[in-house]
Design an enzyme around this catalytic site. Structure first.
Site, PDB file in Angstrom:
ATOM      1  N   ALA A  65      38.492  37.752  41.325  1.00  0.00           N
ATOM      2  CA  ALA A  65      38.540  36.452  41.989  1.00  0.00           C
ATOM      3  C   ALA A  65      38.810  36.660  43.472  1.00  0.00           C
ATOM      4  O   ALA A  65      39.433  37.654  43.866  1.00  0.00           O
ATOM      5  CB  ALA A  65      39.653  35.601  41.389  1.00  0.00           C
ATOM      6  N   GLY A 108      38.502  39.477  37.540  1.00  0.00           N
ATOM      7  CA  GLY A 108      37.402  38.600  37.162  1.00  0.00           C
ATOM      8  C   GLY A 108      36.077  39.324  37.106  1.00  0.00           C
ATOM      9  O   GLY A 108      35.177  38.914  36.374  1.00  0.00           O
ATOM     10  N   GLU A 111      36.067  40.809  33.754  1.00  0.00           N
ATOM     11  CA  GLU A 111      35.925  39.687  32.807  1.00  0.00           C
ATOM     12  C   GLU A 111      34.496  39.161  32.783  1.00  0.00           C
ATOM     13  O   GLU A 111      33.946  38.852  31.728  1.00  0.00           O
ATOM     14  CB  GLU A 111      36.905  38.575  33.201  1.00  0.00           C
ATOM     15  CG  GLU A 111      38.352  38.988  32.961  1.00  0.00           C
ATOM     16  CD  GLU A 111      39.349  38.066  33.619  1.00  0.00           C
ATOM     17  OE1 GLU A 111      39.159  37.677  34.789  1.00  0.00           O
ATOM     18  OE2 GLU A 111      40.355  37.729  32.965  1.00  0.00           O
ATOM     19  N   GLU A 131      45.398  42.331  37.816  1.00  0.00           N
ATOM     20  CA  GLU A 131      46.007  41.074  38.257  1.00  0.00           C
ATOM     21  C   GLU A 131      47.524  41.161  38.371  1.00  0.00           C
ATOM     22  O   GLU A 131      48.136  40.481  39.183  1.00  0.00           O
ATOM     23  CB  GLU A 131      45.626  39.943  37.302  1.00  0.00           C
ATOM     24  CG  GLU A 131      44.176  39.501  37.371  1.00  0.00           C
ATOM     25  CD  GLU A 131      43.251  40.286  36.471  1.00  0.00           C
ATOM     26  OE1 GLU A 131      43.602  41.431  36.065  1.00  0.00           O
ATOM     27  OE2 GLU A 131      42.158  39.790  36.177  1.00  0.00           O
TER      28      GLU A 131
END
Ligand SMILES: CCCCCCCCCCCCC[C@H](O)CC(=O)SCCNC(=O)CCNC(=O)[C@H](O)C(C)(C)COP(=O)(O)OP(=O)(O)OC[C@H]1O[C@@H](n2cnc3c(N)ncnc32)[C@H](O)[C@@H]1OP(=O)(O)O
Length: 257
Positions: A65, A108, A111, A131
């Protein structure tokens, strides 16, 4: 359709989506996720497209992200907005999507790759869910899909330590289908995608739905689901063509859309 943060190309029956925010190592924000979904909507509507490849740059598939955008977010708002829920649309696509990962697939980015149907990794790929280094945890399925892919021990270590995992370890652990030399990754991904796109489109959707069902139900229920879908395949012209072609010793021409 004009895109700012991705590139969309068509290679025969294959749609190629390239993440294109090199200045931020393809960090993911609402705009790039929105554009990925717009491109996937277009490819899902196109009856000629049988498979999609999602890739990034040689250095980064996606570094997670966008931290600079995320840093200022506040709890009530992201809860009300259900932040990241849009990304579920990527995981729920019906046509096969191959993640072609070079370089970093972190947070992300990892992911996003795991939302695809399988990952082809370049030999320079590095995966991780770091994270925890930022004072958060994975928020787009990382603790769930990584645990199902590599098992609790390795998923727990990666999420708790934030360490990165190279391509060899990722393949041994089951996160990656195959490793390819970085210079050959895109060509190999497009080749595999073209093979898949040459199969029956409805049957490839049935395969994807049945394999993914294994994460959702008991074994006996999953076997029953698969059996019912197998039965349904006999309602397609492609099943008739596929078996007739084998018997006639010729190449099948699948046409169902
Ligand atoms: C974002 C708000 C709205 C969200 C809506 C929907 C978004 C889609 C959902 C995303 C998933 C969210 C859930 C997820 O679990 C949460 C996360 O992903 S948190 C982030 C996890 N990732 C990381 O922690 C990796 C951070 N990056 C690094 O550690 C390093 O950059 C690197 C990858 C190891 C590479 O290091 P270097 O080679 O030294 O390169 P630089 O660090 O100099 O980076 C170059 C350049 O890119 C910028 N950059 C890199 N990563 C990010 C990032 N994640 N966000 C923003 N910018 C990033 C870096 O700042 C440099 O830019 P410059 O400073 O030169 O301007």
């Amino acid at each position: 359709m004009a895109f700012e943060t991705i590139l969309l190309d068509i290679h025969g029956k294959v749609g190629l989506i390239t993440l294109n925010r090199p200045q931020a190592l393809n960090a993911l924000n609402a705009q790039i996720v929105g554009e990925i979904n717009q491109a996937l909507d277009q490819l899902e509507r196109d009856p000629n497209i049988g498979c999609v490849v999602l890739t990034g740059s040689a250095k980064a598939f996606a570094a997670g992200a966008d931290i600079k955008e995320m840093a200022e977010l506040q709890y009530p708002q992201i809860y009300v907005d259900d932040l990241f829920s849009d990304a579920d649309r990527i995981a729920n696509r019906r046509k096969p999507i191959i993640a072609a990962v070079s370089g970093f697939a972190l947070g992300g980015g990892c992911e996003l790759a795991m939302m695809c149907d399988f990952i082809l990794a370049a030999d320079n790929a590095k995966f991780g869910q770091p994270e925890i280094n930022l004072g958060v945890l994975p928020g787009m399925g990382g603790t769930q899909r990584l645990t199902r892919a590599v098992g609790k021990a390795k998923a727990m270590e990666l999420c708790l330590s934030g360490r990165l995992m190279g391509a060899e370890e990722a393949e041994r652990a089951g996160l990656v289908a195959r490793i390819v030399p970085q210079a050959e990754l895109l060509e190999e991904a497009l080749k595999v995608a073209a093979t898949i796109a040459g199969k029956s489109i409805p049957v490839s959707m049935m395969v994807k739905e049945s394999v993914n069902r294994a994460f959702e139900v008991t074994l006996s229920e999953g076997v029953r689901f698969e059996r019912r879908v197998f039965h349904a395949a006999f309602a397609t012209e492609d099943q008739k063509e596929g078996m007739a072609a084998f018997i006639a010793k010729r190449e099948a021409q699948f046409k169902d859309r």
